[in-house]
Design an enzyme around this catalytic site. Structure first.
Site, PDB file in Angstrom:
ATOM      1  N   GLN A   1      45.065  34.168  41.487  1.00  0.00           N
ATOM      2  CA  GLN A   1      46.398  34.751  41.335  1.00  0.00           C
ATOM      3  C   GLN A   1      47.201  33.990  40.277  1.00  0.00           C
ATOM      4  O   GLN A   1      47.359  32.777  40.360  1.00  0.00           O
ATOM      5  CB  GLN A   1      47.129  34.718  42.698  1.00  0.00           C
TER       6      GLN A   1
ATOM      7  N   LYS B   1      46.764  42.234  48.877  1.00  0.00           N
ATOM      8  CA  LYS B   1      45.362  42.406  48.477  1.00  0.00           C
ATOM      9  C   LYS B   1      44.454  42.240  49.691  1.00  0.00           C
ATOM     10  O   LYS B   1      43.496  42.993  49.876  1.00  0.00           O
ATOM     11  CB  LYS B   1      45.009  41.400  47.370  1.00  0.00           C
TER      12      LYS B   1
ATOM     13  N   ASP C   1      39.420  41.065  37.709  1.00  0.00           N
ATOM     14  CA  ASP C   1      40.676  41.280  36.975  1.00  0.00           C
ATOM     15  C   ASP C   1      40.406  41.686  35.524  1.00  0.00           C
ATOM     16  O   ASP C   1      41.312  42.130  34.816  1.00  0.00           O
ATOM     17  CB  ASP C   1      41.513  39.978  36.968  1.00  0.00           C
TER      18      ASP C   1
END
Ligand code: NAD
Length: 283
Positions: free
Chosen positions: A96, A52, A119
């Site tokens: 994460q 990322k 997200d």
């Protein structure tokens, strides 16, 4: 003859689009920033976070990494999220997953400001997806929609079957297909006559997490098959679809690796730019 839906090519086109948008924002004095939080030492998570970061750098997005020790407390993690929620140079925040077991994932998701929730896991964003009026979509289903669109695959009126009902993939995938007027069935571990249901699909999405789960008898002639699965078998990446057995029945199919995988990060970058635009009232 089947067509391979190439996630590397399509994700490169998404990234190019994002890069242009980042440059345009920069010209207007707006920078784009993504904060990524990782807790603990999970090796797969470390690889995802590194990828990322690399993608951000390539597109001109400023990335901030917060690597916290395994024994981080809920209080410490929530305090960091609160700081990032208030930090103007951070447009997107990603924590994460999975988190170490002593941390409450839903509480962490809930703490991220919905405007920075790139997200799209926050209940406010999940609700917006249900309503069909959303800014962010979870990156994997968003990537699959981008692939279908890129390939000119029409969804309206098609029978769409999604195997898997996770909050991250299966459920939002079903909603997105529904919003495009597909007739959608979501299957799961308790589904009866799974084979028959799958074999009725014009568009079949497999998000099960079991190597080679989808076999030829589960696929309709000329179906479009999207393989979300990432499974490791003897050190090799294998999808949820038995590619070799299924491919000749398909009109189009995604490979593993090089299919859905590369799309996920590209859509995260897209969501981050969308967040920056919304926060700066550019859209
Ligand atoms: P999950 O474990 O949360 O969900 C799996 C789903 O499969 C569940 O809803 C379960 O009901 C269903 N299932 C399990 N066994 C079944 C059976 N026998 N019959 C029918 N349904 C069954 O997994 P997830 O997070 O949705 O991920 C699914 C797969 O996709 C995994 O391999 C994961 O690694 C992969 N994944 C890939 C990406 C990507 O970027 N390509 C992103 C997210 C997840």
């Amino acid at each position: 003859m089947y067509k391979i839906i190439d996630g590397k090519v399509i994700s490169a086109s998404v990234k190019e689009r994002v890069k242009c948008e980042v440059e345009k924002l920069k010209q207007n004095g707006i920078s784009v920033g993504l904060a990524v939080i990782i807790v603990g030492e999970d090796p797969a998570s470390k690889v995802y976070v590194a990828n990322k970061k690399k993608a951000c750098e390539a597109l001109g997005i400023i990335s901030e990494e917060y690597a916290l020790p395994e024994n981080t407390t809920m209080q410490e993690l929530l305090a960091l999220i609160d700081t990032l929620n208030k930090k103007p140079t951070v447009n997107g925040i990603l924590c994460q997953l999975p988190l170490p077991k002593h941390l409450d994932e839903q509480m962490v998701i809930n703490a991220i400001s919905p405007e920075k929730d790139v997200d799209a896991f926050h209940p406010a964003n999940v609700g917006k997806i249900m309503q069909g009026d959303f800014d962010f979509v979870p990156c994997t289903p968003a990537g699959i929609m981008e692939m279908l669109d890129y390939e000119g695959i029409d969804i309206a009126g098609k029978t769409c079957v999604v195997i898997g009902r996770s909050n991250i993939v299966g459920k939002p995938m079903g909603m997105l297909l529904l919003h495009k007027n597909g007739t959608v069935t979501i299957c799961h571990s308790k589904t009866q006559n799974l084979k028959e249901v799958c074999a009725s699909a014009d568009i079949l999405v497999a998000a099960v997490g079991r190597p080679n789960f989808v076999t030829a008898d589960m696929v309709k002639e000329n179906a479009v098959v999207i393989d979300v699965g990432i499974n490791r078998v003897d050190g090799k990446l294998v999808g949820d679809v038995n590619f070799d057995a299924v491919k000749d029945k398909c009109s189009a199919i995604t490979p593993v690796p090089g299919g859905v995988g590369p799309m996920t990060i590209a859509m995260l970058m897209q969501n981050t730019v969308t967040a920056a635009k919304k926060q700066n009232k550019v859209i």
